[in-house]
Design a protein around this motif. Structure first.
Motif, PDB file in Angstrom:
ATOM      1  N   TYR A   9       0.834  -1.200   0.000  1.00 15.37           N
ATOM      2  CA  TYR A   9       0.000   0.000   0.000  1.00 15.37           C
ATOM      3  C   TYR A   9       0.870   1.253   0.000  1.00 15.37           C
ATOM      4  O   TYR A   9       1.953   1.259   0.584  1.00 15.37           O
ATOM      5  N   TRP A  10       0.360   2.309  -0.602  1.00 13.96           N
ATOM      6  CA  TRP A  10       0.956   3.640  -0.482  1.00 13.96           C
ATOM      7  C   TRP A  10      -0.085   4.584   0.125  1.00 13.96           C
ATOM      8  O   TRP A  10      -1.225   4.664  -0.364  1.00 13.96           O
ATOM      9  N   TYR A  11       0.372   5.290   1.181  1.00 13.25           N
ATOM     10  CA  TYR A  11      -0.469   6.272   1.846  1.00 13.25           C
ATOM     11  C   TYR A  11       0.195   7.645   1.789  1.00 13.25           C
ATOM     12  O   TYR A  11       1.419   7.769   1.794  1.00 13.25           O
ATOM     13  N   ARG A  12      -0.646   8.647   1.810  1.00 10.87           N
ATOM     14  CA  ARG A  12      -0.184  10.026   1.906  1.00 10.87           C
ATOM     15  C   ARG A  12      -0.652  10.582   3.248  1.00 10.87           C
ATOM     16  O   ARG A  12      -1.812  10.381   3.650  1.00 10.87           O
ATOM     17  N   GLN A  13       0.252  11.300   3.941  1.00 10.91           N
ATOM     18  CA  GLN A  13      -0.092  11.908   5.228  1.00 10.91           C
ATOM     19  C   GLN A  13       0.165  13.402   5.147  1.00 10.91           C
ATOM     20  O   GLN A  13       1.280  13.832   4.860  1.00 10.91           O
ATOM     21  N   ASP A  14      -0.864  14.188   5.392  1.00 18.10           N
ATOM     22  CA  ASP A  14      -0.762  15.642   5.464  1.00 18.10           C
ATOM     23  C   ASP A  14      -0.982  16.068   6.907  1.00 18.10           C
ATOM     24  O   ASP A  14      -1.733  15.409   7.646  1.00 18.10           O
TER      25      ASP A  14
END
Lengths: 115, 114
Positions: free
Chosen positions: B33-38
Motif C-alpha cells: 500500500y501507499w499512503y499520503r499523510q498531510d
C-alpha cells in the motif's frame, strides 16, 4: 465528516500518569487497529482488535462494538511514550469509496509525556 | 531482519518533474500500500496492490502511478500532474488470506516542492 474520530487531538501528561485516548467510528467494522507514529515518522502497529480487550506491557486496548468505540490506555506513562497514536478501522463488507476493504484512519492524537 | 525499506527519506521535486519513491519489503507479503499523510489529517490511500502485476486505485490516485513487477517492490511515481505533492508518504504491507492481518509500515519519505 470524518468516519473515524479521535479524542483528544493533543494530550500533555506528566510522567507516571494514566492516559486514555479515545476512538469512535460510525459504521460496522471487522477490525480496529491502534498504531503509534514516532517523531521520525515511522509507524508501528500496536494492537488489532475485533472484540474485548488486549494488553501488551503498559498498553491496554479495549473495544465496545455496540457503542462503536475503542480506547487506548497507557499506564505509568513515560517520556518515551511521546508519539502520535492513530486509530484505524476496517469496514465490514462491501465497498468504501475506491478502497474496498481497506483501512480508514483517524487524524491521530499527539501525546507528549513530560519528565 | 524482515521489514519495509523506503527511500529516500527526503526528496525534493522541481515543478514539472516526475519523482519516484522506492518501497521494498522482505516480509514475503502479497499486499502492499501507499499512503499520503498531510498535517492534521488521517492517512489517505493512494494505490494498493494485492498481487504481482496488479494494482488498484485508492481514494486519491490522481497524479500518481505505481508498478508491481516484483513481489518485493512497489514504487510510487509522483507525476507532474500532482499539483500539491508536498506530503509525507508511507508504504505498508501485510499478509493476505484474512482481512484482519496487521499492517507493517516503512519509515516514510518526506516529499517537498522546490
Amino acid at each position: 465528516k470524518n468516519e473515524v474520530e479521535q479524542s483528544p487531538q493533543n494530550l500533555t501528561a506528566q510522567e507516571g500518569e494514566f492516559i486514555t485516548i479515545n476512538c469512535s467510528y460510525s459504521v460496522g467494522i471487522s477490525a480496529l487497529h491502534w498504531l503509534q507514529q514516532h517523531p521520525g515518522g515511522g509507524i508501528v502497529s500496536l494492537f488489532m482488535l475485533s472484540s474485548g480487550k488486549k494488553k501488551h506491557g503498559r498498553l491496554i486496548a479495549t473495544i465496545n462494538i455496540q457503542e462503536k468505540h475503542s480506547s487506548l490506555h497507557i499506564t505509568a506513562s513515560h517520556p518515551r511514550d511521546s508519539a502520535v497514536y492513530i486509530c484505524a478501522v476496517r469496514y465490514r463488507g462491501g465497498n468504501y469509496g475506491g478502497s474496498q476493504g481497506n483501512l480508514i484512519f483517524g487524524k491521530g492524537t499527539k501525546l507528549s509525556v513530560k519528565p | 531482519d524482515g521489514g519495509i525499506t523506503q527511500s529516500p527519506k527526503y526528496l525534493f521535486r522541481k515543478e514539472g518533474q516526475n519523482v519516484t519513491l522506492s518501497c521494498e519489503q522482505n516480509l514475503n507479503h502479497d499486499a502492499m500500500y501507499w499512503y499520503r499523510q498531510d498535517p492534521g489529517q488521517g492517512l489517505r490511500l493512494i494505490y494498493y496492490s494485492q498481487i504481482v502485476n496488479d494494482f488498484q486505485k485508492g481514494d486519491i490516485a490522481e497524479g500518481y502511478s505505481v508498478s508491481r513487477e516484483k513481489k518485493e517492490s512497489f514504487p510510487l511515481t509522483v507525476t507532474s500532474a500532482q499539483k500539491n505533492p508536498t506530503a509525507f508518504y508511507l508504504c505498508a504491507s501485510r499478509r493476505t488470506g484474512t482481512t484482519n492481518e496487521k499492517l507493517f509500515f516503512g519509515s516514510g519519505t518526506q516529499l517537498s516542492v522546490l
